[in-house]
Design a protein around this motif. Sequence first.
Motif, short mmCIF file in Angstrom:
data_model
loop_
_atom_site.label_atom_id
_atom_site.label_comp_id
_atom_site.label_asym_id
_atom_site.label_seq_id
_atom_site.Cartn_x
_atom_site.Cartn_y
_atom_site.Cartn_z
N ALA A 1 -13.97 -13.98 19.10
CA ALA A 1 -12.74 -12.75 18.73
C ALA A 1 -12.43 -12.56 17.01
CB ALA A 1 -11.42 -13.80 19.32
N VAL A 2 -12.52 -11.58 17.17
CA VAL A 2 -12.08 -10.92 15.47
C VAL A 2 -10.59 -10.65 15.56
CG1 VAL A 2 -14.56 -10.10 15.63
CG2 VAL A 2 -13.01 -8.52 16.28
N PHE A 3 -9.71 -10.17 13.79
CA PHE A 3 -8.48 -9.99 14.22
C PHE A 3 -8.49 -8.73 13.70
CE2 PHE A 3 -8.35 -14.37 12.23
CZ PHE A 3 -7.76 -14.74 13.28
N LEU A 4 -7.54 -8.24 14.39
CA LEU A 4 -6.40 -6.43 14.39
C LEU A 4 -5.67 -6.99 13.40
CD1 LEU A 4 -7.43 -3.68 14.21
CD2 LEU A 4 -6.34 -4.02 16.40
N ASP A 5 -5.16 -6.42 12.46
CA ASP A 5 -4.52 -6.86 11.35
C ASP A 5 -3.62 -5.71 11.02
OD1 ASP A 5 -2.29 -8.26 9.55
OD2 ASP A 5 -4.74 -9.42 8.58
N PHE A 6 -1.69 -5.36 11.33
CA PHE A 6 -1.07 -4.68 11.05
C PHE A 6 -0.44 -4.99 9.62
CE2 PHE A 6 -2.64 -4.59 15.38
CZ PHE A 6 -2.71 -2.99 15.53
N ALA A 7 -0.06 -6.13 9.27
CA ALA A 7 0.17 -6.32 8.41
C ALA A 7 0.14 -4.94 6.84
CB ALA A 7 -0.23 -7.34 7.58
N ALA A 8 -0.86 -4.65 6.53
CA ALA A 8 -1.01 -3.29 5.67
C ALA A 8 -0.72 -2.44 5.73
CB ALA A 8 -3.00 -3.47 5.24
N ALA A 9 -0.59 -1.95 7.62
CA ALA A 9 0.54 -0.31 7.98
C ALA A 9 1.50 -1.00 7.56
CB ALA A 9 -0.36 -0.25 9.22
N ILE A 10 1.58 -2.23 8.46
CA ILE A 10 3.45 -2.94 8.24
C ILE A 10 3.80 -2.24 6.64
CG2 ILE A 10 5.54 -4.74 8.65
CD1 ILE A 10 4.04 -4.91 10.98
N GLU A 11 2.90 -2.93 5.59
CA GLU A 11 4.35 -2.68 4.07
C GLU A 11 3.63 -1.20 3.78
OE1 GLU A 11 1.80 -4.91 1.73
OE2 GLU A 11 2.55 -4.31 0.57
N ARG A 12 2.92 -0.31 4.48
CA ARG A 12 2.57 1.33 3.64
C ARG A 12 3.73 2.13 4.63
NH1 ARG A 12 -2.12 2.38 6.26
NH2 ARG A 12 -1.62 3.44 7.72
N TYR A 13 4.03 1.78 5.92
CA TYR A 13 4.89 2.42 6.54
C TYR A 13 6.71 1.82 6.51
CZ TYR A 13 2.34 4.36 9.51
OH TYR A 13 0.76 5.14 10.11
N GLY A 14 6.61 0.33 5.68
CA GLY A 14 7.90 -0.21 5.41
C GLY A 14 8.55 0.75 4.38
N LYS A 15 7.41 0.67 3.21
CA LYS A 15 7.18 1.22 1.36
C LYS A 15 7.87 2.59 1.66
CE LYS A 15 5.01 -1.66 -1.06
NZ LYS A 15 3.37 -1.72 -1.55
N SER A 16 6.96 3.88 2.63
CA SER A 16 7.15 5.15 2.63
C SER A 16 8.34 5.49 3.47
CB SER A 16 5.88 5.84 3.58
OG SER A 16 7.16 6.62 4.09
N GLU A 17 9.20 4.37 4.33
CA GLU A 17 9.95 4.87 4.73
C GLU A 17 11.55 4.51 3.64
OE1 GLU A 17 11.78 5.32 8.62
OE2 GLU A 17 9.81 6.14 7.85
N ALA A 18 11.00 3.61 3.08
CA ALA A 18 12.33 2.59 2.17
C ALA A 18 12.77 4.13 1.01
CB ALA A 18 12.03 2.03 1.43
N ILE A 19 11.33 4.89 1.09
CA ILE A 19 11.62 5.55 -0.72
C ILE A 19 12.05 6.92 0.94
CG2 ILE A 19 10.04 7.67 -1.41
CD1 ILE A 19 8.29 5.56 -1.71
N SER A 20 11.86 7.30 1.83
CA SER A 20 12.55 8.41 2.67
C SER A 20 13.61 8.38 2.73
CB SER A 20 11.56 9.38 3.58
OG SER A 20 11.70 8.37 5.00
N SER A 21 14.16 6.96 3.06
CA SER A 21 15.49 6.87 3.34
C SER A 21 16.39 6.84 2.45
CB SER A 21 15.75 5.96 4.67
OG SER A 21 15.42 4.62 4.50
N GLY A 22 15.96 6.09 0.72
CA GLY A 22 16.08 6.41 -0.34
C GLY A 22 16.28 5.16 -0.69
N ILE A 23 16.15 3.99 -0.08
CA ILE A 23 16.84 3.02 -0.92
C ILE A 23 16.00 2.41 -1.81
CG2 ILE A 23 16.19 0.76 -0.03
CD1 ILE A 23 15.91 1.40 3.15
N LYS A 24 16.46 1.34 -2.96
CA LYS A 24 15.82 1.56 -4.09
C LYS A 24 15.67 0.42 -4.06
CE LYS A 24 17.02 5.64 -6.78
NZ LYS A 24 18.66 6.12 -7.44
#
Lengths: 247, 665
Positions: free
Chosen positions: B359-382
């Motif tokens: 087995a190998v890993f399929l990792d979503f941590a980077a995607a969660i972080e990337r999307y989280g940051k972009s959501e924060a910006i678009s919803s005006g969270i500083k």
Amino acid sequence: MKLTLKIWREGGEFGSGKFETHQLDNVTEHMSFLEMLDVLNEDLVQQKKTPVAFEHDCREGICGTCSMVIDGHPHGPQAKTTTCQLHMRKFKDGDTITIEPFRASAFPVIKDLVVDRSSFDRIIQAGGFVSINTGQAQDANAIPIEKDTASAAFDAATCIGCGACVAACPNASAMLFTSAKVSHLAMLPQGQVEAKKRAQNMVAQMDKEGFGMCSNIGLCEAECPKGISVENIARMNAEYLSGAFSS
Amino acid sequence: MSIKLNSNIPSGPLADKWTQYRSTMNLVAPNNKRRIEVIVVGTGLAGASAASTLGELGYNVKCFTFHDSPRRAHSIAAQGGINAAKNYQNDGDSVYRLFYDTIKGGDYRSRESNVYRLAEVSRNIIDQAVAQGVPFAREYGGLLANRSFGGVQVSRTFYARGQTGQQLLIGAYQSLSRQISLGNVQMYNRHEMLDLVKVDGKARGIITRNLLTGEIERHAAHCVVLATGGYGNVYYLSTNAMQSAAWRAVRRGALMANPCYCQIHPTCIPVSGDYQSKLTLMSESLRNDGRVWVPAKQEDAKAIREGKKTALDIPEGDRDYYLERRYPAFGNLVPRDVASRAAKVACDEGLGVAPTGLAVFLDFAAAIERYGKSEAISSGIKNPSKEKITELGTAVVEAKYGNLFEMYEKITGENPYKTPMKIYPAIHYTMGGLWVDYNLETNVPGLFALGEANFSDHGANRLGASALMQGLADGYFVIPYTIGQFLSGEIRTPNIDPNSPEFAEAENAVKERLNKLVSVKGDQSVESFHRRLGKIMWDYCGMSRNADGLKSALKMVRELREEYYKDVFVPGTADEFNPELEKATRVADFMELGETMIMDALNRNESCGGHFREEYQTEGGEAKRDDENYAYVAAWEYNSWEEGPIMHKEELVFENVELKTRSYK
């Protein structure tokens, strides 16, 4: 883990049906419920006995073939899970598990846990479609559909046609199944044209098949492996009534 | 016997072939269509779309499935999406580009003309599906959404969450249901095709077994269309369901093309034990956002296998994102064959992360972080906290892949939002299949093959989201036209008589075969033979193959087949509902199929796509084709097993595409 299985056997040497008890000693928690039954059947075949008939196909929770009542719940005790996706880690060592077929007069038992659900096909044939021939379609982006509307239509369209709603309902009603299709199509502009007629025809077929009435109990939604909402029943009733008044 | 393979490719420039041909091909007038009978076997995307469209056109269609309902066909389990050259994203897509990507993705082993037509009609499929009420994903503006799949650099994949196959199949099933209600299609559920009947060399009917009663039935028609899916179940463990009807046509003279081309999908949930019956796919769409990695150090991998460490204990610097490292241009979105082999290489080097080492890993941590940051910006969270970013990012990932993550958790008991998924390659699709010409007609006149059951479009490797496209293209937009080329010559043929000696012979052959299986009364279950066959195939004719291994596998499969007919135990009789007997007939076919696959793999002294021969690789471990000697389709003719199957060749002619070494680096 060790389990005791009480399984319904019907047809052939079992006649009109009875429970049969089996012990299984080598079940592991990573097995799916169907794999556990595979192990039982392998044992039965080794002993030259008739294996338990049960239906299964994709084993990925999407084809809707598997159909059994486990400890009183269609598809077993885990919410929003088909039998094939139910894993043995949800059970404990020493448990006794009761396994029966879906029971409804419109789903006659064929053998053991296998039932005949062709009545569902006939309900769809009565109107669960958009009357369009191949090649007649306009460009796919010609009619914009609001994202939330498309998403709500999708929620209704995820029905896998397994029949758990019927098995769960004390009236053996097929309202959730029928309404999921009526709703899915009625919510989209492509299906709206025939919405009223569709509801009339599908409900008529549902009655003809011998499914019971809906008395708003809600067990259908609770036991649905795809979480189809009873809101669809309300929407179907609205389409049905407005169709009845305008016809 | 000499068989001449004529691909019947129309003349003219590539881009005009289909249009010109369609406008000049023979038609069957409506009054004649009403008299003509067509049998369609299978109700997946290809079968259901073909049966309903032929019904709409006015033919008398008889449609067969071994399931209890046409809606259960395995197309329903397809997750990720369907490709179409719509260029809605304005990212440079075109019919030519889809054609080119498919030819290249197939490692230059498919037929140009068929693939171009596929790309052309791909656009109509999306229109058709939307008109049927298929709820594809949409953007806020109300227009259709797209995503990317492996092996391409545009976004042309349409999807309905992770249930695209389900939604498209339900669309086709609804159309089929409408034709059934109109009386144009007669539907036979729980009927399995056990034999093909030929009269004067033409396909004129089938023999079926009513699975409820065991009754053997004869069904006659002017022609037969097979849409019976692939043969991945030869490997026992696969993401497929179990069928083998196409092989029954091979026994009657249809040729099996390129059987060694099997697709191994890189992202499936790994095997957990011997009892396992099924492998579950985690959609390729996950590689849009998931990053594939293994620990860079063997001791870390060992610690994870032994449960002493988890993925989260491995610091960034000690991880090897091997796809991004080896293939920077495509990264995690390399085609399936490339990604699968790379996972095998990593595990062979001792870097696997499951207790089995596979087995190998399929990792979503980077995607969660990337999307989280972009959501924060678009919803005006500083200055959002790390927890807030994770929460927001998790919600985005859940909206995109929620049902897949849920399925993963149900099967493995682990939460993939918190720890990376563990994945491993598994058998998923078979590119090989019945040999067909441009009309999708096999070498047996009047016998057509559609969808995964034929070999025509994917070469040695299929690109993601192209199976749904091909099944529906064949059924909705190709066969309704090309079937006329055959049937226009049959308008004077009266209805076929099922009481002819040919039907009697086929019925007897079927009964004999069933009785043979039931009467062995040995000691081993069908299942146990199937498992053993699967293991041989996976070990020697799986992700990588070599001549010695294949030769010994050939011997093993032959011995297993002999043992099968001496020691298999099938309970019950042939005259009743008997699922074990159904399985027994299919496993008997799989043994013959397996043998043919091995022979094909042994014959093909090159590596291409899903067929990787260890002897033929570049220094960097990539597949090494031999265009000089192997740019042909190997089509195998059934023969006595003492002599073995006979190979026929169709040379592939590339007039529009230059053969290159496939590179995703």
